[in-house]
Design a protein around this motif. Structure first.
Motif, PDB file in Angstrom:
ATOM      1  N   VAL A  54     -51.006  -6.759  18.202  1.00  0.00           N
ATOM      2  CA  VAL A  54     -50.974  -8.007  18.962  1.00  0.00           C
ATOM      3  C   VAL A  54     -50.888  -9.169  17.967  1.00  0.00           C
ATOM      4  O   VAL A  54     -51.634  -9.223  16.992  1.00  0.00           O
ATOM      5  N   TYR A  55     -49.953 -10.100  18.239  1.00  0.00           N
ATOM      6  CA  TYR A  55     -49.717 -11.244  17.361  1.00  0.00           C
ATOM      7  C   TYR A  55     -49.924 -12.537  18.137  1.00  0.00           C
ATOM      8  O   TYR A  55     -49.699 -12.595  19.342  1.00  0.00           O
ATOM      9  N   GLN A  56     -50.318 -13.607  17.408  1.00  0.00           N
ATOM     10  CA  GLN A  56     -50.464 -14.935  17.992  1.00  0.00           C
ATOM     11  C   GLN A  56     -49.175 -15.707  17.744  1.00  0.00           C
ATOM     12  O   GLN A  56     -48.657 -15.713  16.624  1.00  0.00           O
ATOM     13  N   VAL A  57     -48.663 -16.347  18.795  1.00  0.00           N
ATOM     14  CA  VAL A  57     -47.403 -17.088  18.699  1.00  0.00           C
ATOM     15  C   VAL A  57     -47.631 -18.490  19.233  1.00  0.00           C
ATOM     16  O   VAL A  57     -48.238 -18.669  20.278  1.00  0.00           O
ATOM     17  N   ARG A  58     -47.124 -19.503  18.516  1.00  0.00           N
ATOM     18  CA  ARG A  58     -47.260 -20.893  18.944  1.00  0.00           C
ATOM     19  C   ARG A  58     -45.884 -21.562  18.933  1.00  0.00           C
ATOM     20  O   ARG A  58     -44.930 -21.016  18.390  1.00  0.00           O
ATOM     21  N   ALA A  59     -45.810 -22.736  19.536  1.00  0.00           N
ATOM     22  CA  ALA A  59     -44.552 -23.483  19.578  1.00  0.00           C
ATOM     23  C   ALA A  59     -44.103 -23.809  18.156  1.00  0.00           C
ATOM     24  O   ALA A  59     -44.909 -24.137  17.290  1.00  0.00           O
ATOM     25  N   GLY A  60     -42.783 -23.681  17.912  1.00  0.00           N
ATOM     26  CA  GLY A  60     -42.219 -23.961  16.600  1.00  0.00           C
ATOM     27  C   GLY A  60     -42.081 -22.718  15.733  1.00  0.00           C
ATOM     28  O   GLY A  60     -41.402 -22.750  14.708  1.00  0.00           O
ATOM     29  N   GLN A  61     -42.689 -21.637  16.131  1.00  0.00           N
ATOM     30  CA  GLN A  61     -42.635 -20.407  15.349  1.00  0.00           C
ATOM     31  C   GLN A  61     -41.334 -19.671  15.618  1.00  0.00           C
ATOM     32  O   GLN A  61     -40.780 -19.717  16.714  1.00  0.00           O
ATOM     33  N   ARG A  62     -40.827 -18.974  14.591  1.00  0.00           N
ATOM     34  CA  ARG A  62     -39.593 -18.188  14.714  1.00  0.00           C
ATOM     35  C   ARG A  62     -39.921 -16.829  15.329  1.00  0.00           C
ATOM     36  O   ARG A  62     -40.954 -16.229  15.011  1.00  0.00           O
ATOM     37  N   ILE A  63     -39.003 -16.341  16.214  1.00  0.00           N
ATOM     38  CA  ILE A  63     -39.264 -15.092  16.917  1.00  0.00           C
ATOM     39  C   ILE A  63     -37.934 -14.473  17.351  1.00  0.00           C
ATOM     40  O   ILE A  63     -36.996 -15.185  17.706  1.00  0.00           O
ATOM     41  N   GLY A  64     -37.822 -13.164  17.294  1.00  0.00           N
ATOM     42  CA  GLY A  64     -36.633 -12.450  17.766  1.00  0.00           C
ATOM     43  C   GLY A  64     -35.537 -12.357  16.722  1.00  0.00           C
ATOM     44  O   GLY A  64     -35.540 -13.061  15.722  1.00  0.00           O
ATOM     45  N   GLU A  65     -34.593 -11.462  16.990  1.00  0.00           N
ATOM     46  CA  GLU A  65     -33.518 -11.202  16.034  1.00  0.00           C
ATOM     47  C   GLU A  65     -32.378 -12.212  16.091  1.00  0.00           C
ATOM     48  O   GLU A  65     -31.540 -12.238  15.197  1.00  0.00           O
ATOM     49  N   ASN A  66     -32.337 -13.066  17.109  1.00  0.00           N
ATOM     50  CA  ASN A  66     -31.234 -14.017  17.268  1.00  0.00           C
ATOM     51  C   ASN A  66     -31.647 -15.435  16.883  1.00  0.00           C
ATOM     52  O   ASN A  66     -31.320 -16.394  17.579  1.00  0.00           O
ATOM     53  N   TYR A  67     -32.344 -15.586  15.768  1.00  0.00           N
ATOM     54  CA  TYR A  67     -32.760 -16.883  15.239  1.00  0.00           C
ATOM     55  C   TYR A  67     -33.486 -17.707  16.296  1.00  0.00           C
ATOM     56  O   TYR A  67     -33.217 -18.889  16.483  1.00  0.00           O
ATOM     57  N   GLY A  68     -34.416 -17.088  17.018  1.00  0.00           N
ATOM     58  CA  GLY A  68     -35.140 -17.754  18.083  1.00  0.00           C
ATOM     59  C   GLY A  68     -36.268 -18.629  17.562  1.00  0.00           C
ATOM     60  O   GLY A  68     -36.881 -18.344  16.536  1.00  0.00           O
ATOM     61  N   VAL A  69     -36.530 -19.704  18.299  1.00  0.00           N
ATOM     62  CA  VAL A  69     -37.639 -20.611  18.012  1.00  0.00           C
ATOM     63  C   VAL A  69     -38.422 -20.787  19.302  1.00  0.00           C
ATOM     64  O   VAL A  69     -37.842 -21.062  20.359  1.00  0.00           O
ATOM     65  N   VAL A  70     -39.747 -20.619  19.236  1.00  0.00           N
ATOM     66  CA  VAL A  70     -40.587 -20.820  20.413  1.00  0.00           C
ATOM     67  C   VAL A  70     -40.605 -22.313  20.706  1.00  0.00           C
ATOM     68  O   VAL A  70     -40.990 -23.115  19.858  1.00  0.00           O
ATOM     69  N   THR A  71     -40.171 -22.686  21.912  1.00  0.00           N
ATOM     70  CA  THR A  71     -40.135 -24.103  22.276  1.00  0.00           C
ATOM     71  C   THR A  71     -41.362 -24.519  23.070  1.00  0.00           C
ATOM     72  O   THR A  71     -41.753 -25.679  23.026  1.00  0.00           O
ATOM     73  N   ARG A  72     -41.972 -23.559  23.793  1.00  0.00           N
ATOM     74  CA  ARG A  72     -43.123 -23.914  24.621  1.00  0.00           C
ATOM     75  C   ARG A  72     -43.925 -22.664  24.945  1.00  0.00           C
ATOM     76  O   ARG A  72     -43.369 -21.605  25.208  1.00  0.00           O
TER      77      ARG A  72
END
Length: 184
Positions: free
Chosen positions: A130-148
């Motif tokens: 289990v990982y903690q994810v916040r806005a602005g963090q990179r995620i996924g294989e398609n250069y994703g950025v958490v927006t919200r």
């Protein structure tokens, strides 16, 4: 009983059927008369077909114009369009990847949220970790950025190449996984 009487009894149903059959035509003559009258009175009306338009072939005269199917012209145009539109979304491929950029989004499940020091985090499960994810963090294989990050979902903006090679944006969402569905 006499022999004639027996013969008459056997033939009585047959005679009754013949008598009844001869009594009427079952209305068939009425229908035939009506059909002949309608056929005689009906006049079909068919509109004539419009006159065919003459075909005028177009004669192509290049007269020094560029070849419309030239591969060089097509490659030049594609390069010009790529420079004009696709460069604004092109990701920085030289930066080091973050841990969660090594996993596709469909392998991730949002299992909860928490708040630390006023920052909203989503809890994402990949396999058994289990990982903690916040806005602005990179995620996924398609250069994703958490927006919200909300209580029910993680919203992500991904950048990927389309069929023509242009970089385009798309929105993705990882919704909260309801543990009631799995019976846990």
């Amino acid at each position: 009983m006499t022999r004639n009487m027996m013969r008459l009894r056997r033939m009585a149903p047959l005679l009754a059927a013949l008598v009844l059959a001869g009594c009427g035509d079952g209305g068939v003559n009425e229908v035939r008369t009506w059909m002949k009258k309608v056929q005689k009175d009906t006049k079909p009306s068919v509109k004539p077909l419009p006159a065919a338009k003459p075909f005028l072939p177009y004669a192509y005269n290049p007269g020094g114009a560029p070849e419309p199917f030239s591969p060089d012209k097509l490659l030049t145009e594609m390069a010009r369009v790529a420079e004009a539109s696709g460069s604004q979304y092109k990701p920085d491929t030289s930066r080091p990847k973050e841990l969660l950029e090594n996993y596709p989004l469909d392998t991730m499940r949002m299992v909860g949220t928490l708040q630390k020091a006023g920052v909203h985090y989503a809890l994402v499960q990949i396999d058994k970790a289990v990982y903690q994810v916040r806005a602005g963090q990179r995620i996924g294989e398609n250069y994703g950025v958490v927006t919200r990050v909300t209580d029910g979902a993680i919203q992500i903006r991904e950048v990927m190449q389309d069929a023509t090679g242009d970089w385009v944006e798309r929105e993705a969402t990882i919704e909260l996984h309801d543990s009631k569905e799995t019976g846990k």
